[in-house]
Scaffold this active site. Structure first.
Site: not given
Ligand code: ADP
Length: 405
Positions: A9, A83, A171, A231, A375
């Site tokens: 990633n 990813r 996600h 956020r 993940e």
């Protein structure tokens, strides 16, 4: 054959990696950080389970990947899974060919911070390991099953047809894994209607019907939806013109505020970290208490909204750092949803320890489960599926020659 897949990633100055092996429960994983600076280093866990810290001053992505792969070479990874945050309209994991790399590049305007960093990593690993099959696994792909009435914005049509302005969702790897694993635990593998709440620094919700995403809280970018660490989640879009007209802010300042200075951090004026906020709230900090309340209320509101995409609700899965670890947040969120028949068992909820999966409802109403996300495991599985099919390995070899020519 026992297979192992290296999952990568790549961020703008960091690389997370994990070697996922079919027969190993314990993973080798780590993080290369501060790339490009004098403090560049790799921190991780070695094969023996020991901590590793290696200084690689001024190393760039390619040098760091070379070092990581050198250390892992004796495990003979058979494929690399990358990813990738935004796959545009790609609907599944793809073997990395020049055409797919171009599609990732084309999706850059939709993920300007993430996709360029992924491409740096992809190009470096292809140069370094041209004969290893490499696969891109997209955060957006799982949500490509959303119907148009869930993914279209009520904006002029040409913005969608000519500029791809629509809801994509993110996600996806986590929502896919958690809903699959959760429905398996519930005895109805990939069947029925489920809601997932992935609650970490970034948070999102998803509605899943018979194993497919039918709606999700994030949109064109990961800013839409629930309250997150820094956020804002949903705000009135007119906030842009309000701030520009009244405070003279430009678009970059507004964007930075919404992405990096809002959410839990903005509300509490203290921290983006839920643990810190829960502690502060316990000590009487009213801003922290309000931040937690807004987080849980807006989360419940999002789950209630997404339920419109489901013919029925079989249950709810919590995951991510907050969802897996905080009985307090789970309880507060479910308390806003009594009209759905959710009925939490306080005892079960409080007894779950970090990283454990388990059912936390009281046995009436829709089920509620905690399902730790995986993940890396999911990326490895998808990579293996795509890359290790015999035809693809052969195809990859010729593609690699094209890419590196
Ligand atoms: P990321 O999205 O970066 O992968 P994580 O999924 O690790 O993040 O989630 C990080 C969040 O989880 C932080 O807000 C952290 O405070 C929160 N968290 C971790 N453990 C707990 C806990 N025991 N109680 C409440 N929040 C927790």
């Amino acid at each position: 054959m026992s297979t192992s897949v290296l999952v990568i990633n790549c961020g703008s100055s960091s690389i997370k990696y994990a070697l996922v092996s079919e027969h190993r429960k314990d993973r080798i994983f780590g993080l290369a950080e501060n790339l490009g600076s004098a403090n560049a280093r790799i921190k991780g866990i070695t094969t023996g389970g020991e901590e590793l810290e290696l200084s690689i001053p001024h190393a760039d992505h390619e040098k760091a990947l070379e070092t990581i792969l050198e250390r892992l070479a004796h495990h003979n990874p058979q494929a690399i899974g990358h990813r990738v945050v935004h796959g545009g309209t790609l609907t599944k994991a793809e073997l990395l060919t020049p055409e797919i790399i171009e599609r990732i590049r084309e999706a850059t305007p939709l993920a300007p911070l993430h996709n360029p960093a992924h491409l740096v990593g992809i190009e470096a690993t292809i140069r370094l390991f041209p004969h290893l099959p490499q696969v891109a696994v997209f955060d957006t792909a799982f949500h490509q099953t959303m119907p148009a009435h869930a993914y279209r914005y009520a904006l002029p049509k040409f913005l969608y047809t000519e500029h791809n302005v629509r809801r994509y969702g993110f996600h996806g790897t986590s929502h896919a894994y958690v809903s699959e694993r959760g429905s398996e635990l519930a005895g109805s593998y990939k069947k029925g209607g489920w809601l997932t709440a992935h609650l970490g620094n970034g948070s999102s919700t998803c509605a899943i019907w018979n194993g497919q995403s039918v709606d999700t809280s994030m949109g064109l970018t990961p800013l839409e939806g629930v309250v997150m660490g820094t956020r804002s989640g949903d705000v009135d879009p007119s906030i842009h013109s309000f701030l520009a007209s009244n405070l003279g802010w430009d678009i970059y300042k507004i964007d930075k505020m919404l992405n990096s200075q809002s959410g839990l951090l903005g509300l509490s004026d203290l921290s983006n970290d839920m643990r810190t906020l829960i502690e502060a709230s316990e000590q009487g900090n009213e801003d922290a208490t309000l931040a937690i309340e807004v987080f849980c209320y807006r989360l419940a509101k999002s789950l209630a909204g997404l339920s419109c995409g489901l013919p029925r609700i079989d249950g709810l899965f919590f995951t991510g750092g907050i969802g897996e670890n905080s009985a307090y947040i789970r309880e507060k969120t479910v308390a806003y949803l009594p009209h759905f028949g959710f009925n939490l068992s306080q005892e079960q909820n409080n007894s779950l320890k970090r990283g454990t999966e388990g059912r936390i409802d009281a046995g009436t109403g829709p089920q509620i489960w905690v399902v730790p996300t995986d993940e890396e495991g999911r990326i490895a599985k998808e990579t293996e599926h795509v890359a290790l099919q015999e035809g693809n390995v052969t195809a990859k070899k010729s593609n690699a020659e094209t890419v590196t020519a």
